[in-house]
Design an enzyme around this catalytic site. Structure first.
Site, PDB file in Angstrom:
ATOM      1  N   HIS A 171       0.831  -1.206   0.000  1.00  0.00           N
ATOM      2  CA  HIS A 171       0.000   0.000   0.000  1.00  0.00           C
ATOM      3  C   HIS A 171       0.869   1.261   0.000  1.00  0.00           C
ATOM      4  O   HIS A 171       0.561   2.237  -0.695  1.00  0.00           O
ATOM      5  CB  HIS A 171      -0.922   0.005   1.217  1.00  0.00           C
ATOM      6  CG  HIS A 171      -2.097  -0.922   1.093  1.00  0.00           C
ATOM      7  ND1 HIS A 171      -1.970  -2.291   1.117  1.00  0.00           N
ATOM      8  CD2 HIS A 171      -3.434  -0.676   0.926  1.00  0.00           C
ATOM      9  CE1 HIS A 171      -3.164  -2.855   0.989  1.00  0.00           C
ATOM     10  NE2 HIS A 171      -4.077  -1.895   0.866  1.00  0.00           N
TER      11      HIS A 171
ATOM     12  N   ASP B 147       8.283  -1.879   7.764  1.00  0.00           N
ATOM     13  CA  ASP B 147       7.672  -2.199   6.465  1.00  0.00           C
ATOM     14  C   ASP B 147       7.398  -0.927   5.669  1.00  0.00           C
ATOM     15  O   ASP B 147       7.690  -0.834   4.475  1.00  0.00           O
ATOM     16  CB  ASP B 147       6.349  -2.946   6.663  1.00  0.00           C
ATOM     17  CG  ASP B 147       6.543  -4.297   7.321  1.00  0.00           C
ATOM     18  OD1 ASP B 147       7.693  -4.734   7.423  1.00  0.00           O
ATOM     19  OD2 ASP B 147       5.544  -4.900   7.718  1.00  0.00           O
TER      20      ASP B 147
ATOM     21  N   HIS C 200       0.811  -3.028   9.409  1.00  0.00           N
ATOM     22  CA  HIS C 200       2.211  -3.239   9.027  1.00  0.00           C
ATOM     23  C   HIS C 200       3.114  -2.719  10.124  1.00  0.00           C
ATOM     24  O   HIS C 200       2.755  -1.786  10.857  1.00  0.00           O
ATOM     25  CB  HIS C 200       2.538  -2.502   7.717  1.00  0.00           C
ATOM     26  CG  HIS C 200       2.181  -3.266   6.478  1.00  0.00           C
ATOM     27  ND1 HIS C 200       2.959  -4.280   5.975  1.00  0.00           N
ATOM     28  CD2 HIS C 200       1.118  -3.152   5.637  1.00  0.00           C
ATOM     29  CE1 HIS C 200       2.402  -4.760   4.874  1.00  0.00           C
ATOM     30  NE2 HIS C 200       1.279  -4.091   4.646  1.00  0.00           N
TER      31      HIS C 200
END
Length: 408
Positions: A294, A341, A337
């Site tokens: 994302h 990350d 996350h």
């Protein structure tokens, strides 16, 4: 003066010519210090007079001296052509015919534009003596754009399949609890935050699609987006397959899920691929950490929007950055996350974007055999794009005509 006489001019002849033209103050500089003879005098340009080592400071003297030199050049056109410097109304330059200094004294610039012109551009001379950069024609090379699209579709499909494999190997939460994370441990989870992050991505995607639709060189832009996005996600496949991290939050009810045979795995991969890996479309995955997909999409779209819109579009640029940063915050606030990350995803995406465009804009890879070896896909896609892509816009359809007139 004949061609033969100018060819044989010594520094004394040049000094005499300067005195006859009324430039006695520059005899010592040009003839005694820099030893200009007849041939070198003919090749002088305004750039030479302004830049080191001459660095003439008086604008009027520069212009008058150039007028005299151009008259001399006009009388010796044959000699100039023999030297490989054809006379075209302005002084020859050291770059093989491109204009180095324009009417306002700035190098390689449009008289009405402050942006630096790419090397190798051609200029049109107006009747008032000013020069304007002519528009370069960039070949859209649609077949390369199709290849890049196939590449990114394949990578997204492969990523979906790897996500299925990774989900089968996700560590058991009872044995491997969430890892310590300063941000996740300090900020309470916001249940609706991940949906907001995806909403930011959808808005950014729509802005980018509008820019892409109206951009004159949309084929090149789409090709660059596909090649960069595909490369980053291919790297993501490797990292999340090699290392399986424990889930970042207790709210994620993840456990190793066995999908059975290969057809079941492929069916699940198609479901992830068709849903774009988004929870808004009903896709829920586990184990696809290191690094955040994302964040990659948000950051890549932001950089493409800001790169291929004019710098004066401050509202669009601000909105793009706000959506990017708020989207990253919502990803972390949702505890979907780890912080690392998101950081790695942002760093890799921005570096790859900047490296790609730096190489493309400077054409540095053409002089580097190593670059062509290490970046073969880049060299293939960018070999016919000479310099930066200008931000020019047009209505891609014939109707309505009012839109074409408005944008042009």
């Amino acid at each position: 003066m004949t061609q033969l006489s100018v060819r044989r001019w010594t520094t004394k002849h040049v000094a005499k010519w300067l005195k006859e033209e009324g430039f006695c103050d520059y005899v010592d500089l040009l003839c005694n210090k820099h030893r200009l003879d007849g041939t070198s005098l003919l090749t002088l340009s305004e750039y030479d007079l302004r830049s080191p080592p001459l660095e003439l400071k008086v604008l009027g003297d520069i212009k008058r001296l150039m007028v005299s030199i151009r008259k001399l050049q006009k009388q010796n056109i044959d000699l100039l052509e023999e030297l490989g410097l054809p006379f075209d109304g302005h002084s020859p330059t050291g770059s093989g015919g491109t204009l180095d200094w324009l009417c306002n004294g700035e190098s390689s610039r449009d008289c009405d534009n402050t942006e630096t012109a790419p090397v190798g551009e051609e200029y049109h001379q107006y009747t008032n003596g000013k020069y304007k950069q002519q528009t370069r024609r960039l070949d859209p090379e649609y077949w390369k754009t199709v290849l890049s699209s196939v590449y990114v579709v394949f990578v997204f499909g492969f990523t979906s399949f790897v996500m299925v494999i990774v989900h089968e190997r996700v560590p058991d939460m009872r044995t491997y609890p969430p890892l310590p994370d300063i941000f996740l441990d300090s900020v309470p989870r916001i249940p609706w935050a991940f949906a907001m992050a995806e909403a930011c991505g959808v808005i950014l995607c729509n802005i980018w699609l509008l820019v892409l639709l109206l951009h004159k060189h949309r084929s090149i832009l789409l090709r660059r987006l596909c090649s960069l996005m595909g490369t980053v996600f291919m790297l993501r496949c490797i990292t999340m397959f090699v290392t399986s991290l424990s889930v970042p939050g207790q709210h994620l009810q993840c456990s190793g899920k066995i999908y059975g045979d290969m057809w079941a795995k492929l069916h699940r991969a198609v479901a992830i691929w068709s849903g774009f890996g988004m929870t808004l479309t009903g896709v829920h995955t586990c184990g696809d950490y290191m690094f955040s997909g994302h964040t990659v999409v948000l950051t890549m779209l932001n950089f493409f929007v800001t790169e291929y819109t004019p710098r004066s579009w401050n509202f669009i640029h601000t909105m793009s950055w706000v959506l990017n940063l708020f989207g990253i915050f919502f990803i972390l606030a949702a505890h979907e996350h780890y912080s690392i990350d998101v950081f790695i995803a942002f760093y890799i995406t921005t570096r790859l974007f900047l490296y790609y465009h730096t190489l493309a804009n400077t054409r540095a890879y053409q002089q580097s055999r190593r670059a062509r070896i290490w970046f073969p896909m880049f060299s293939f896609f960018e070999c016919n794009v000479n310099g930066p892509v200008p931000n020019e816009y047009c209505w891609p359809f014939s109707r309505p005509a009012v839109m074409r007139r408005l944008i042009w």
